[in-house]
Scaffold this motif. Structure first.
Motif, PDB file in Angstrom:
ATOM      1  N   GLU A 203       0.929  -1.318  -0.209  1.00 15.70           N
ATOM      2  CA  GLU A 203      -0.063  -0.066   0.158  1.00 15.70           C
ATOM      3  C   GLU A 203       0.897   1.264  -0.007  1.00 15.70           C
ATOM      4  OE1 GLU A 203      -2.695  -0.208   3.511  1.00 15.70           O
ATOM      5  OE2 GLU A 203      -3.825  -1.827   2.416  1.00 15.70           O
ATOM      6  N   THR A 204       2.201   1.262   0.249  1.00 15.73           N
ATOM      7  CA  THR A 204       2.898   2.561   0.035  1.00 15.73           C
ATOM      8  C   THR A 204       3.471   2.567  -1.206  1.00 15.73           C
ATOM      9  OG1 THR A 204       3.547   1.765   2.508  1.00 15.73           O
ATOM     10  CG2 THR A 204       4.988   3.330   1.336  1.00 15.73           C
ATOM     11  N   THR A 205       3.601   3.849  -1.708  1.00 13.40           N
ATOM     12  CA  THR A 205       4.223   4.008  -2.827  1.00 13.40           C
ATOM     13  C   THR A 205       5.286   5.250  -2.879  1.00 13.40           C
ATOM     14  OG1 THR A 205       2.261   3.196  -4.201  1.00 13.40           O
ATOM     15  CG2 THR A 205       3.874   4.675  -5.339  1.00 13.40           C
ATOM     16  N   LEU A 206       6.383   5.261  -3.503  1.00 16.97           N
ATOM     17  CA  LEU A 206       7.269   6.219  -3.469  1.00 16.97           C
ATOM     18  C   LEU A 206       7.294   7.082  -4.742  1.00 16.97           C
ATOM     19  CD1 LEU A 206       9.790   8.050  -2.260  1.00 16.97           C
ATOM     20  CD2 LEU A 206      11.028   5.971  -2.489  1.00 16.97           C
ATOM     21  N   TYR A 207       7.328   8.038  -4.837  1.00 17.13           N
ATOM     22  CA  TYR A 207       7.654   8.915  -6.159  1.00 17.13           C
ATOM     23  C   TYR A 207       8.834   9.906  -5.982  1.00 17.13           C
ATOM     24  CZ  TYR A 207       2.649   7.521  -6.666  1.00 17.13           C
ATOM     25  OH  TYR A 207       1.305   6.873  -7.146  1.00 17.13           O
ATOM     26  N   THR A 208       9.645   9.889  -6.953  1.00 19.20           N
ATOM     27  CA  THR A 208      10.895  10.690  -7.048  1.00 19.20           C
ATOM     28  C   THR A 208      11.389  10.552  -8.372  1.00 19.20           C
ATOM     29  OG1 THR A 208      12.809  11.444  -5.978  1.00 19.20           O
ATOM     30  CG2 THR A 208      12.606   8.851  -6.366  1.00 19.20           C
ATOM     31  N   ASP A 209      12.487  11.515  -8.645  1.00 22.89           N
ATOM     32  CA  ASP A 209      13.137  11.445  -9.980  1.00 22.89           C
ATOM     33  C   ASP A 209      14.699  10.896  -9.979  1.00 22.89           C
ATOM     34  OD1 ASP A 209      11.390  12.389 -11.621  1.00 22.89           O
ATOM     35  OD2 ASP A 209      11.583  14.599 -11.135  1.00 22.89           O
TER      36      ASP A 209
ATOM     37  N   LYS B 295       7.911  11.966  -2.685  1.00 26.82           N
ATOM     38  CA  LYS B 295       6.709  11.871  -2.092  1.00 26.82           C
ATOM     39  C   LYS B 295       6.413  10.381  -1.908  1.00 26.82           C
ATOM     40  CE  LYS B 295       3.325  12.290  -4.594  1.00 26.82           C
ATOM     41  NZ  LYS B 295       2.103  13.192  -5.460  1.00 26.82           N
ATOM     42  N   VAL B 296       6.098  10.155  -0.625  1.00 20.19           N
ATOM     43  CA  VAL B 296       5.553   9.007  -0.197  1.00 20.19           C
ATOM     44  C   VAL B 296       3.876   8.927   0.226  1.00 20.19           C
ATOM     45  CG1 VAL B 296       5.730   6.974   1.440  1.00 20.19           C
ATOM     46  CG2 VAL B 296       7.620   8.086   0.719  1.00 20.19           C
ATOM     47  N   VAL B 297       3.182   7.897  -0.398  1.00 20.26           N
ATOM     48  CA  VAL B 297       1.794   8.020  -0.350  1.00 20.26           C
ATOM     49  C   VAL B 297       1.402   6.536   0.038  1.00 20.26           C
ATOM     50  CG1 VAL B 297      -0.539   8.093  -1.518  1.00 20.26           C
ATOM     51  CG2 VAL B 297       1.601   9.447  -2.362  1.00 20.26           C
ATOM     52  N   ASP B 298       0.550   6.474   1.141  1.00 18.34           N
ATOM     53  CA  ASP B 298      -0.061   5.094   1.734  1.00 18.34           C
ATOM     54  C   ASP B 298      -1.519   5.363   1.676  1.00 18.34           C
ATOM     55  OD1 ASP B 298      -0.301   6.378   4.038  1.00 18.34           O
ATOM     56  OD2 ASP B 298       1.029   5.197   5.200  1.00 18.34           O
TER      57      ASP B 298
ATOM     58  N   LYS C  76      15.111  14.691   1.045  1.00 14.14           N
ATOM     59  CA  LYS C  76      15.825  13.359   1.121  1.00 14.14           C
ATOM     60  C   LYS C  76      15.058  12.557   1.671  1.00 14.14           C
ATOM     61  CE  LYS C  76      19.906  14.706   2.969  1.00 14.14           C
ATOM     62  NZ  LYS C  76      21.203  14.599   3.344  1.00 14.14           N
ATOM     63  N   GLY C  77      15.312  10.915   1.435  1.00 10.09           N
ATOM     64  CA  GLY C  77      14.617  10.197   2.119  1.00 10.09           C
ATOM     65  C   GLY C  77      15.188   8.575   2.244  1.00 10.09           C
ATOM     66  N   LYS C  78      15.191   7.842   3.126  1.00  9.96           N
ATOM     67  CA  LYS C  78      15.583   6.375   3.031  1.00  9.96           C
ATOM     68  C   LYS C  78      14.501   5.341   3.368  1.00  9.96           C
ATOM     69  CE  LYS C  78      18.151   4.828   6.482  1.00  9.96           C
ATOM     70  NZ  LYS C  78      19.449   4.911   7.331  1.00  9.96           N
ATOM     71  N   TYR C  79      14.210   4.590   2.587  1.00  6.48           N
ATOM     72  CA  TYR C  79      13.211   3.498   2.729  1.00  6.48           C
ATOM     73  C   TYR C  79      13.671   2.447   2.874  1.00  6.48           C
ATOM     74  CZ  TYR C  79       8.589   1.192   1.679  1.00  6.48           C
ATOM     75  OH  TYR C  79       7.697   0.533   2.011  1.00  6.48           O
ATOM     76  N   GLU C  80      13.620   1.872   4.304  1.00  7.82           N
ATOM     77  CA  GLU C  80      14.208   0.304   4.764  1.00  7.82           C
ATOM     78  C   GLU C  80      13.077  -0.628   4.389  1.00  7.82           C
ATOM     79  OE1 GLU C  80      17.292   0.968   8.159  1.00  7.82           O
ATOM     80  OE2 GLU C  80      15.876   2.655   8.275  1.00  7.82           O
ATOM     81  N   VAL C  81      12.913  -1.266   3.301  1.00  9.38           N
ATOM     82  CA  VAL C  81      11.593  -2.057   3.129  1.00  9.38           C
ATOM     83  C   VAL C  81      11.497  -3.163   4.166  1.00  9.38           C
ATOM     84  CG1 VAL C  81      10.646  -3.479   1.431  1.00  9.38           C
ATOM     85  CG2 VAL C  81      12.100  -1.441   0.659  1.00  9.38           C
ATOM     86  N   SER C  82      12.622  -3.943   4.468  1.00  7.23           N
ATOM     87  CA  SER C  82      12.523  -5.077   5.357  1.00  7.23           C
ATOM     88  C   SER C  82      11.818  -4.781   6.703  1.00  7.23           C
ATOM     89  CB  SER C  82      13.859  -5.648   5.526  1.00  7.23           C
ATOM     90  OG  SER C  82      14.244  -6.152   4.396  1.00  7.23           O
ATOM     91  N   ILE C  83      12.133  -3.555   7.194  1.00  5.73           N
ATOM     92  CA  ILE C  83      11.543  -3.290   8.618  1.00  5.73           C
ATOM     93  C   ILE C  83      10.573  -2.293   8.524  1.00  5.73           C
ATOM     94  CG2 ILE C  83      13.567  -3.897   9.930  1.00  5.73           C
ATOM     95  CD1 ILE C  83      14.319  -1.074   9.773  1.00  5.73           C
ATOM     96  N   GLU C  84       9.976  -1.962   7.230  1.00  2.97           N
ATOM     97  CA  GLU C  84       8.814  -1.023   6.954  1.00  2.97           C
ATOM     98  C   GLU C  84       9.227   0.319   7.600  1.00  2.97           C
ATOM     99  OE1 GLU C  84       6.602  -1.588   4.815  1.00  2.97           O
ATOM    100  OE2 GLU C  84       6.784  -3.668   4.573  1.00  2.97           O
ATOM    101  N   ARG C  85      10.412   0.845   7.408  1.00  2.92           N
ATOM    102  CA  ARG C  85      10.713   2.205   8.009  1.00  2.92           C
ATOM    103  C   ARG C  85      11.215   3.111   6.989  1.00  2.92           C
ATOM    104  NH1 ARG C  85      14.824   1.968  12.826  1.00  2.92           N
ATOM    105  NH2 ARG C  85      16.321   1.515  11.270  1.00  2.92           N
TER     106      ARG C  85
ATOM    107  N   THR D 243       5.617   2.441   8.140  1.00  2.22           N
ATOM    108  CA  THR D 243       4.557   2.158   7.265  1.00  2.22           C
ATOM    109  C   THR D 243       3.569   1.015   7.929  1.00  2.22           C
ATOM    110  OG1 THR D 243       5.605   0.353   5.933  1.00  2.22           O
ATOM    111  CG2 THR D 243       5.739   2.597   4.973  1.00  2.22           C
ATOM    112  N   ILE D 244       3.961   0.296   8.801  1.00  5.97           N
ATOM    113  CA  ILE D 244       3.304  -0.701   9.482  1.00  5.97           C
ATOM    114  C   ILE D 244       3.968  -0.465  10.864  1.00  5.97           C
ATOM    115  CG2 ILE D 244       2.536  -2.985  10.026  1.00  5.97           C
ATOM    116  CD1 ILE D 244       3.076  -3.490   6.954  1.00  5.97           C
ATOM    117  N   PRO D 245       2.933   0.177  11.889  1.00  2.30           N
ATOM    118  CA  PRO D 245       1.694   0.234  11.992  1.00  2.30           C
ATOM    119  C   PRO D 245       1.226   1.845  11.659  1.00  2.30           C
ATOM    120  CG  PRO D 245       2.455   0.398  14.309  1.00  2.30           C
ATOM    121  CD  PRO D 245       3.529   0.287  13.452  1.00  2.30           C
TER     122      PRO D 245
END
Length: 547
Positions: A117-123, A141-144, A153-162, A187-189
């Motif tokens: 349910e989480t989507t990140l938009y960037t260039d 931009k992150v949308v859920d 700037k951002g960092k998305y750690e997928v395994s831990i949903e952070r 992203t969860i919770p």
């Protein structure tokens, strides 16, 4: 002939790849799965049309690619897609570079990174497939299902949903918008934690600000602010640690708590505070302090605990104070064990050994009620064991006592006192306000006294008073005091008493707020731009002529 050669070359390449797969199962080698056309070039292979590659559990799709077999890298062009076969992660972009050795994808232009349910938009996104971490550097931009978050700037750690957001972070929720410069979002919770300055505005226009970060549960709508302030149209709440439950409209503060009721112009301070917004009910305890604002004056009150209740019904508006009550106003000081302040008639009721001081007068009784009108003392009602002591110009103690008393004030000083029931009075007779001639001691069911400048001017007694005059030479400690006399002026609280109890820390209403920073950066024109603009307007620089 050329097409036949291309198909033959492509089939040969696939055979080579298949052999290498058999020999190196599980390696990090980039594999060509298919392409419409495969051409050789200087140092790389060109894959054209419906390209599909593989790197361990990642499938890579694009319109065309340059494959550098020697370095195990590829450049991907047009409709780039990277799909994880084990995790629900999918990435698309217009262009990408992929390093099979370290499983790093550098995606550029119209990047879309999707994880359930989480989507990140960037260039500009770097996706580390080995660590399962995605980085962006120039706005994203992150949308859920609940929130939209943007930052530089951002960092998305997928395994831990952070997801960690940095610089100019904006979180938009159906109920509020929040700004900060450092935010960690799970992203969860769906929780968000910020560091440093954080500002939030709700859809109703309420503001929540924190100087030292915050924590939000966006689903439960619970907020925790550090050095935080919550402000609504009718109230303002501040604390070093401030908890707010939006569903319950409930606040709880710890350390340096301040609750301001704007409508009542009452501000409450304490160590711990609780406030129920819908009930307009607050509880504050721990060196509690009240400031009641008037146009020309301020009433201060201390106590261990405070309860404040506002209501649509005037008779239900009150403030309760318990233990160690002290009152200070410009024309009034007092102390008691407990107190009730009624907002509708500005009355102050004191209980359990209350005592009040006005100018040079001391007033005490078992219970008393003061009434304030037009910001000044208007009258006082004393019930049971009422006792008034005033000092004259040579510091004699004039005294009055009775079962009940009603006193009236003028310009902040006692003007009249009516005693009803078991009245007694003892006041000194002076000559030229400098020499005591003696004292009049009188018993009467009712007594009316008129004052001037805090001194007794006239006394009227009821039916059949019993009085006597005591000459100065016959006065002693026993007959110069009525029963129950207790002069307690050394207990009179003042502003030093208030500040020893608690010194209020004023809120900086001009503190930095990220909502007040312009989003558009104003850039000064360069000298070249100024020169070109002047030329458009017909200006020509003067030519210097030297002889």
């Amino acid at each position: 002939m050329t097409n036949q050669f291309s198909r033959f070359f492509l089939a040969l390449s696939f055979l080579t790849v298949w052999v290498s797969q058999v020999n190196a199962q599980g390696s990090s080698t980039l594999e060509i799965m298919k392409a419409d056309v495969l051409l050789g070039a200087n140092g790389f292979e060109r894959l054209i049309g419906d390209v599909e590659m593989r790197n361990q559990n990642s499938l890579i799709y694009c319109d065309s690619a340059h494959f550098y077999r020697a370095t195990n890298k590829a450049r991907l062009f047009g409709n780039v897609r990277i799909v994880d076969q084990e995790d629900p992660v999918k990435t698309t972009s217009a262009y990408a570079e992929y390093d099979g050795n370290i499983k790093l994808a550098k995606l550029r232009n119209n990047v879309v990174f999707t994880n359930q349910e989480t989507t990140l938009y960037t260039d500009y996104l770097d996706y580390d497939r080995d660590q399962n971490i995605a980085y962006y550097y120039n706005d994203g931009k992150v949308v859920d299902s609940v929130n939209v978050l943007t930052s530089e700037k951002g960092k998305y750690e997928v395994s831990i949903e952070r997801i960690t957001f940095e610089n100019d972070v904006v979180l938009v929720n159906p109920d509020y918008t929040m700004r900060t410069n450092d935010l960690v979002y799970m992203t969860i919770p769906k929780t968000a934690e910020t560091k440093g300055l954080t500002n939030l505005v709700s859809k109703e226009g309420n503001t929540l600000d924190a100087q030292n970060g915050s924590f939000y549960d966006t689903q439960k709508k619970q907020f925790r602010f550090f050095d935080g302030i919550v402000e609504t149209e009718t109230s303002r709440v501040k604390a070093i640690e401030l908890f707010y439950d939006e569903n319950l409209a409930y606040y709880e503060g710890k350390e340096e708590v301040q609750v301001l009721n704007k409508e009542r112009e009452v501000e409450i301070f304490g160590d711990v505070g609780k406030y129920w917004e819908e009930r307009k009910y607050s509880l504050v305890y721990g060196n509690a302090l009240v400031r009641r604002y008037f146009e020309k004056d301020t009433l201060y009150m201390t106590s261990d605990s405070l309860i404040s209740q506002d209501n649509e019904i005037d008779s239900a508006k009150f403030l309760l104070a318990f233990r160690s009550v002290n009152l200070v106003k410009s024309d009034l000081s007092g102390k008691a064990d407990s107190l009730v302040y009624n907002y509708n008639d500005s009355s102050i009721q004191l209980f359990r050994d209350p005592v009040m001081w006005n100018q040079k007068s001391q007033i005490s009784s078992d219970s008393m009620t003061f009434y304030i009108e037009q910001e000044t003392l208007d009258r006082v009602y004393l019930k049971d064991n009422a006792f008034i002591i005033t000092q004259d110009t040579i510091l004699n103690f004039n005294q009055m006592k009775g079962r009940k008393m009603m006193g009236y004030f003028q310009d902040g000083q006692i003007n009249q006192m009516d005693i009803d029931g078991n009245g007694e009075s003892l006041y000194f007779v002076l000559e030229s306000d400098t020499v005591s001639q003696g004292a009049n001691k009188t018993l009467s069911a009712t007594i009316k006294l008129k004052f001037k400048d805090g001194a007794i001017q006239r006394v009227n007694y009821g039916i059949k008073p019993d009085g006597r005059f005591i000459p100065f030479q016959n006065l002693d400690d026993e007959n110069s005091k009525l029963s129950g006399f207790n002069w307690r002026f050394e207990e009179k609280p003042d502003m030093a008493t208030i500040f020893r109890w608690r010194t209020p820390k004023e809120i900086d209403l001009r503190a930095k707020n990220l909502f007040n920073i312009p989003e558009v950066e104003i850039r000064l024109p360069t000298e070249k731009e100024i020169e070109n603009e002047m030329k458009k307007r017909g200006y020509r620089p003067l030519k210097m002529v030297f002889n």
